[in-house]
Design a protein around this motif. Structure first.
Motif, PDB file in Angstrom:
ATOM      1  N   LYS A 185    -106.741 -78.344   6.738  1.00  0.00           N
ATOM      2  CA  LYS A 185    -105.598 -78.380   7.657  1.00  0.00           C
ATOM      3  C   LYS A 185    -105.983 -79.339   8.791  1.00  0.00           C
ATOM      4  CE  LYS A 185    -103.122 -75.032   5.773  1.00  0.00           C
ATOM      5  NZ  LYS A 185    -102.002 -75.402   4.928  1.00  0.00           N
ATOM      6  N   GLY A 186    -105.259 -80.407   8.928  1.00  0.00           N
ATOM      7  CA  GLY A 186    -105.584 -81.367   9.974  1.00  0.00           C
ATOM      8  C   GLY A 186    -106.547 -82.406   9.448  1.00  0.00           C
ATOM      9  N   ASP A 243    -100.802 -86.349  -0.409  1.00  0.00           N
ATOM     10  CA  ASP A 243    -100.624 -85.036   0.212  1.00  0.00           C
ATOM     11  C   ASP A 243    -101.735 -84.116  -0.360  1.00  0.00           C
ATOM     12  OD1 ASP A 243     -99.666 -82.410   0.548  1.00  0.00           O
ATOM     13  OD2 ASP A 243     -97.641 -82.858  -0.148  1.00  0.00           O
ATOM     14  N   ASP A 245    -101.990 -88.393   7.516  1.00  0.00           N
ATOM     15  CA  ASP A 245    -101.120 -87.242   7.254  1.00  0.00           C
ATOM     16  C   ASP A 245     -99.654 -87.561   7.532  1.00  0.00           C
ATOM     17  OD1 ASP A 245    -101.567 -87.519   9.945  1.00  0.00           O
ATOM     18  OD2 ASP A 245    -101.712 -85.375  10.361  1.00  0.00           O
ATOM     19  N   ARG A 246     -99.267 -88.817   7.270  1.00  0.00           N
ATOM     20  CA  ARG A 246     -97.891 -89.247   7.544  1.00  0.00           C
ATOM     21  C   ARG A 246     -96.862 -88.438   6.771  1.00  0.00           C
ATOM     22  NH1 ARG A 246     -97.254 -95.170   6.360  1.00  0.00           N
ATOM     23  NH2 ARG A 246     -99.392 -95.335   7.055  1.00  0.00           N
ATOM     24  N   TYR A 247     -97.267 -87.903   5.617  1.00  0.00           N
ATOM     25  CA  TYR A 247     -96.329 -87.144   4.784  1.00  0.00           C
ATOM     26  C   TYR A 247     -95.801 -85.908   5.523  1.00  0.00           C
ATOM     27  CZ  TYR A 247    -100.218 -84.022   4.270  1.00  0.00           C
ATOM     28  OH  TYR A 247    -101.232 -83.163   4.573  1.00  0.00           O
ATOM     29  N   GLN A 248     -96.481 -85.531   6.620  1.00  0.00           N
ATOM     30  CA  GLN A 248     -96.068 -84.338   7.362  1.00  0.00           C
ATOM     31  C   GLN A 248     -94.912 -84.595   8.324  1.00  0.00           C
ATOM     32  OE1 GLN A 248     -98.827 -81.220   8.498  1.00  0.00           O
ATOM     33  NE2 GLN A 248    -100.420 -82.780   8.512  1.00  0.00           N
ATOM     34  N   PHE A 249     -94.688 -85.878   8.616  1.00  0.00           N
ATOM     35  CA  PHE A 249     -93.716 -86.214   9.652  1.00  0.00           C
ATOM     36  C   PHE A 249     -92.592 -87.051   9.049  1.00  0.00           C
ATOM     37  CE2 PHE A 249     -98.097 -86.341  11.235  1.00  0.00           C
ATOM     38  CZ  PHE A 249     -98.086 -85.241  12.067  1.00  0.00           C
ATOM     39  N   ASN A 250     -91.385 -86.815   9.507  1.00  0.00           N
ATOM     40  CA  ASN A 250     -90.300 -87.682   9.079  1.00  0.00           C
ATOM     41  C   ASN A 250     -90.094 -88.782  10.109  1.00  0.00           C
ATOM     42  OD1 ASN A 250     -89.391 -87.050   6.520  1.00  0.00           O
ATOM     43  ND2 ASN A 250     -88.368 -85.194   7.258  1.00  0.00           N
ATOM     44  N   TRP A 252     -98.034 -80.398  -1.540  1.00  0.00           N
ATOM     45  CA  TRP A 252     -97.144 -79.345  -1.048  1.00  0.00           C
ATOM     46  C   TRP A 252     -95.662 -79.672  -1.195  1.00  0.00           C
ATOM     47  CZ3 TRP A 252    -101.387 -79.866   2.878  1.00  0.00           C
ATOM     48  CH2 TRP A 252    -102.394 -78.913   2.675  1.00  0.00           C
ATOM     49  N   LYS A 253     -95.315 -80.953  -1.018  1.00  0.00           N
ATOM     50  CA  LYS A 253     -93.889 -81.311  -1.167  1.00  0.00           C
ATOM     51  C   LYS A 253     -93.451 -81.149  -2.606  1.00  0.00           C
ATOM     52  CE  LYS A 253     -92.655 -84.274   2.656  1.00  0.00           C
ATOM     53  NZ  LYS A 253     -92.324 -85.620   3.126  1.00  0.00           N
TER      54      LYS A 253
END
Lengths: 340, 340
Positions: free
Chosen positions: B3-4, A49, B8-13, A53-54
């Motif tokens: 940003k972007g 990340d 970036d899988r950590y952004q989605f559940n 952020w988490k």
């Protein structure tokens, strides 16, 4: 770049039986954390990340702080350098003797640095500089300043930003963290380390807590991905199991006292008082550099030659308490040094 | 802060079945390295070597370079930020479209940034700026520029410092590293990543190679301990077993071609040529953002929405070749998108 610091065993091709040279908690890697790191080794195939952020959100929740008042860093060192950078060209007071990185970072970012002796610090001290660096409890002296005195000091010097390094806050009974005071102290940044008390300095994990407005000024300089995936994994595990990482302070400080007292009894050494698990002593015969090499070569014991701390002299050494048996080895070796 | 970006899988559940979104080699963690990391987990109880000096010396030997011509960094990102910082306020040309961190770092350090289209780059290009950032092979396009053309370009622009990012150099047949050219090119800094081809981006490990005089200017800004103990362990293991980390380029590029051709056949996508294992394509129906979310939600496939690269548009996506079966899943899913 730092020259002369603790835990510098990589510089010597000599076996180290016991290491008194760094201030990291001696307990070794906690078993559950060790298993977690092993189990999650495969996560290194993914990018971390970018802003951790988490973990930031988890810390904010754990510390009862609001959003964006914590920034996770690559050890305490990244925190120090980012703060120095955000205040480039400021006037700064460093309370000394203390960790050399405050001065190094401030000089890199063209601060006008002045020093104040730790002994002179009290609730009435007035600061004319833009910033103050205080390490509490202090490294290398182990001295602590009461949190309520600090509160008064920070309140009375509204125009000065206080950078309070609490890397060793878990190792003392004599002061408490200023994080609960953040809500009423807008001119305070608190640095914390997640590695000293959890014995994972190799992973590099720390954080800054402070008012959003102040922290945002620092955040500008933070590069993405500075905190690696294993450090993030460790941080999350530690926050999920907080009681397992509580330092056994009573035992540790009692053992520290035994070590301190053992050295104090030898007239060839002058031992300084401490509030934590590490302390300074001065060898009155020979230099700290010579004593360090002698201990390493003859006894496989590593201590910190503390002569390069601002304000200290050629005889100053720093030691951190280790397991009781190891402490005895050091006392025995030092006795031999006094007879040599 | 970015940003972007890819991975970036950590952004989605949401479960990810196959990840095309980062340019990391798909082979997963090499078994010997995995074992090494597991076996050495306990080393995190010690501070890392503050400057990763032993690994630096090992790299210098491996690359046949002299002392102090390599600096180990916390991923390629630290290299980019330190270089931008060392040249604060310079005039800079960025050859685009490319990795956003060059621009972000340069803007942070108040460079005057101008852009040059990759298509216009050739051996005759003349630069009036203090610095140039070139990524070779380029991210996100996969384009490569021949090393001899680069040599001519760098020789002819003596007053410009070339920052050449070779993070993906192991993934192409069409250009080679400029590291062997360093001896005769004083105005060159080469960035390398030890994580892309070894599939360990989570550990953060890269380096800069360049003339001592030039590199010393950058080294001033490097904080101690920025590279963690596990990254150093991995770096040493990789250098001790170099042949085990050679990318199987023929297979990889053949599989890339199959994926590329599979997408090219669908008239709803415009596929760009590439010299590496990743490439761009443009969706002519809908946006890259919509396609990315649809692929993730409907098929568990993660791609890079590349619309935020300077010079690219809302339909641009980047994908990196994965195992043949995974590539087929992507082609099948994209076919469904064209019918939806």
């Amino acid at each position: 770049m730092i020259k002369g610091h603790g835990d510098d065993r990589y510089q010597f091709n000599l076996p180290v039986k016991a290491d008194f040279s760094s201030n990291v908690w001696y307990a070794g890697l906690q078993k559950g954390l060790e298993d977690e790191l092993r189990n999650k080794i495969n996560e290194v195939i993914h990018y971390p990340d970018p802003g951790a952020w988490k973990l930031q959100a988890k810390l904010e929740q754990y510390l009862s702080l609001s959003a964006d008042t914590v920034m996770v860093t690559n050890g305490g060192t990244e925190a120090i350098y980012l703060i120095a950078q955000a205040f480039t060209g400021a006037t700064v007071t460093i309370v000394e003797p203390t960790f050399a990185e405050y001065e190094d970072a401030c000089k890199l970012y063209k601060h006008q640095v002045q020093f104040l002796s730790w002994e002179k610090l009290n609730s009435e001290t007035s600061f004319s500089t833009d910033m103050v660096f205080i390490c509490n409890p202090n490294n290398p002296t182990g001295q602590a300043i009461d949190e309520h005195i600090l509160e008064q000091l920070i309140t009375q010097n509204k125009h000065t930003v206080f950078v309070l390094d609490e890397a060793y806050i878990q190792f003392t009974h004599d002061t408490a963290s200023m994080i609960p005071f953040l809500k009423r102290l807008p001119n305070l940044l608190v640095l914390r380390s997640l590695t000293k008390s959890c014995c994972i300095p190799g992973l590099r994990l720390g954080y800054i807590a402070g008012r959003k407005q102040l922290l945002d000024r620092v955040r500008v300089y933070k590069m993405p991905w500075s905190v690696n995936a294993m450090a993030i994994t460790a941080g999350e595990y530690i926050l999920d199991h907080p009681t397992e990482f509580e330092v056994k302070r009573d035992t540790l400080l009692e053992e520290t006292y035994q070590l301190w007292e053992g050295i104090r009894k030898m007239p060839e050494f002058k031992v300084m008082p401490t509030h934590t698990h590490y302390f300074l002593f001065e060898t009155l015969t020979g230099t700290a550099a010579a004593l360090k090499m002698w201990l390493l070569e003859q006894h496989g014991l590593l201590i910190r030659d503390a002569s390069n701390f601002y304000g200290l002299g050629p005889g100053h050494c720093r030691v951190a308490c280790q397991q009781a048996d190891d402490n005895k080895l050091l006392i025995t070796a030092l006795r031999k040094w006094t007879l040599s």
